[in-house]
Design an enzyme around this catalytic site. Structure first.
Site, PDB file in Angstrom:
ATOM      1  N   LYS A  47      42.638  31.620  52.069  1.00 16.02           N
ATOM      2  CA  LYS A  47      41.441  30.903  51.613  1.00 16.02           C
ATOM      3  C   LYS A  47      40.981  30.062  52.800  1.00 16.02           C
ATOM      4  O   LYS A  47      41.326  28.882  52.912  1.00 16.02           O
ATOM      5  CB  LYS A  47      41.787  30.025  50.403  1.00 16.02           C
ATOM      6  CG  LYS A  47      40.636  29.226  49.823  1.00 16.02           C
ATOM      7  CD  LYS A  47      39.904  29.980  48.760  1.00 16.02           C
ATOM      8  CE  LYS A  47      38.871  29.084  48.060  1.00 16.02           C
ATOM      9  NZ  LYS A  47      38.089  29.828  47.060  1.00 16.02           N
ATOM     10  N   GLY A  90      36.756  34.099  49.320  1.00 14.60           N
ATOM     11  CA  GLY A  90      35.652  33.267  49.763  1.00 14.60           C
ATOM     12  C   GLY A  90      35.523  31.992  48.948  1.00 14.60           C
ATOM     13  O   GLY A  90      36.395  31.633  48.153  1.00 14.60           O
ATOM     14  N   ASN A 141      36.121  39.889  35.074  1.00  8.49           N
ATOM     15  CA  ASN A 141      36.905  38.744  34.618  1.00  8.49           C
ATOM     16  C   ASN A 141      36.253  38.168  33.374  1.00  8.49           C
ATOM     17  O   ASN A 141      35.085  37.764  33.399  1.00  8.49           O
ATOM     18  CB  ASN A 141      36.997  37.674  35.711  1.00  8.49           C
ATOM     19  CG  ASN A 141      37.937  36.557  35.333  1.00  8.49           C
ATOM     20  OD1 ASN A 141      39.066  36.795  34.928  1.00  8.49           O
ATOM     21  ND2 ASN A 141      37.480  35.325  35.455  1.00  8.49           N
ATOM     22  N   ASP A 142      36.998  38.144  32.291  1.00  6.91           N
ATOM     23  CA  ASP A 142      36.479  37.606  31.036  1.00  6.91           C
ATOM     24  C   ASP A 142      36.569  36.087  31.077  1.00  6.91           C
ATOM     25  O   ASP A 142      37.629  35.507  30.823  1.00  6.91           O
ATOM     26  CB  ASP A 142      37.264  38.166  29.850  1.00  6.91           C
ATOM     27  CG  ASP A 142      37.117  39.676  29.718  1.00  6.91           C
ATOM     28  OD1 ASP A 142      36.121  40.210  30.232  1.00  6.91           O
ATOM     29  OD2 ASP A 142      37.997  40.310  29.109  1.00  6.91           O
ATOM     30  N   LEU A 193      41.923  34.122  29.262  1.00 11.21           N
ATOM     31  CA  LEU A 193      43.141  33.336  29.104  1.00 11.21           C
ATOM     32  C   LEU A 193      42.731  31.877  29.125  1.00 11.21           C
ATOM     33  O   LEU A 193      42.132  31.408  30.093  1.00 11.21           O
ATOM     34  CB  LEU A 193      44.138  33.631  30.229  1.00 11.21           C
ATOM     35  CG  LEU A 193      44.657  35.083  30.299  1.00 11.21           C
ATOM     36  CD1 LEU A 193      45.413  35.305  31.594  1.00 11.21           C
ATOM     37  CD2 LEU A 193      45.544  35.381  29.096  1.00 11.21           C
TER      38      LEU A 193
END
Length: 225
Positions: free
Chosen positions: A38, A117, A176-177, A207
């Site tokens: 990162k 990013g 991605n939920d 989650l």
């Protein structure tokens, strides 16, 4: 030679880190020596060891190699805002050469490197340089994270087109939920799968707590990369 990928998102807060951790887990399970990177992070907490960003810490935890924090995240800023704003305010310029040398160092240790990013594709790092510019300079294949919600189709297509316009490879995408699936979730997924010109690598389910710490690598099909 190391496999290298850059993870970007359709926006901020769409689950780049959740997807990155899932990808790192899947690569580790496949037998790779993995490293998360990162290079620039804003929105960090003060600790006795210095500023620490939760996304970078998650990448550090999910890397198979034991990496120092500064190796994972060379540029850390406290305020959660665009990097070019806070770096100018603090008088700390973000140098692409430092970002690249950090990547080279990880490539010497790992054979599977994932770079995450900050924000979206065109996040500025200075008044004249964006994250997209650096990724293009490095010629990194890109993995797009789509937060599945209202508006995501347009955002996904705009980002995918920008990546391809830069001459880069869109290697795949991860859904991605970000909320519990709504009644149109299946239709969103069908449309995204049809329109994004890259394979769907997997879908991370909703989650509610600490999704970056969950065992989500099982949702990723690494063979599609």
């Amino acid at each position: 030679m190391s496999k290298r990928y850059f993870v970007t998102g359709t926006d901020t807060e769409v689950g780049k880190t959740v997807a990155s951790c899932a990808l790192l887990q899947a690569a580790k399970a496949a037998g790779y020596r993995t490293a998360g990177y990162k290079p620039v992070a804003s929105g960090s907490e003060k600790t006795p060891e210095g500023l620490r960003n939760s996304d970078a810490l998650a990448l550090q935890r999910n890397s198979s190699l034991q990496l120092d924090y500064a190796t994972v995240n060379p540029y850390t800023f406290a305020e959660p805002t665009s990097p070019h704003i806070i770096s100018a305010q603090e008088g700390r310029s973000i140098e692409s050469s430092v970002m690249s040398s950090g990547l080279r160092a990880l490539e010497q240790q790992a054979d599977w490197v994932l770079v995450e990013g900050a924000g979206g594709w065109f996040t500025p790092l200075s008044d004249t340089f964006t994250f997209a510019d650096w990724v293009t300079q490095e010629q990194l294949p890109v993995i797009l994270v789509v937060g599945v919600k209202l508006g995501c189709i347009n955002h996904a297509m705009l980002t995918a087109q920008a990546i391809q316009h830069a001459g880069l490879t869109l290697a795949g995408w991860v859904a991605n939920d970000v909320t519990p699936p709504g009644k149109r979730h299946a239709e969103y997924m069908t449309t995204l799968t049809r329109m994004i010109p890259a394979p769907l690598l997997g879908e991370s389910p909703w989650l509610a707590e600490n999704p970056e710490n969950a065992a989500t690598g099982k949702y990723i099909n690494l063979a599609l990369l």
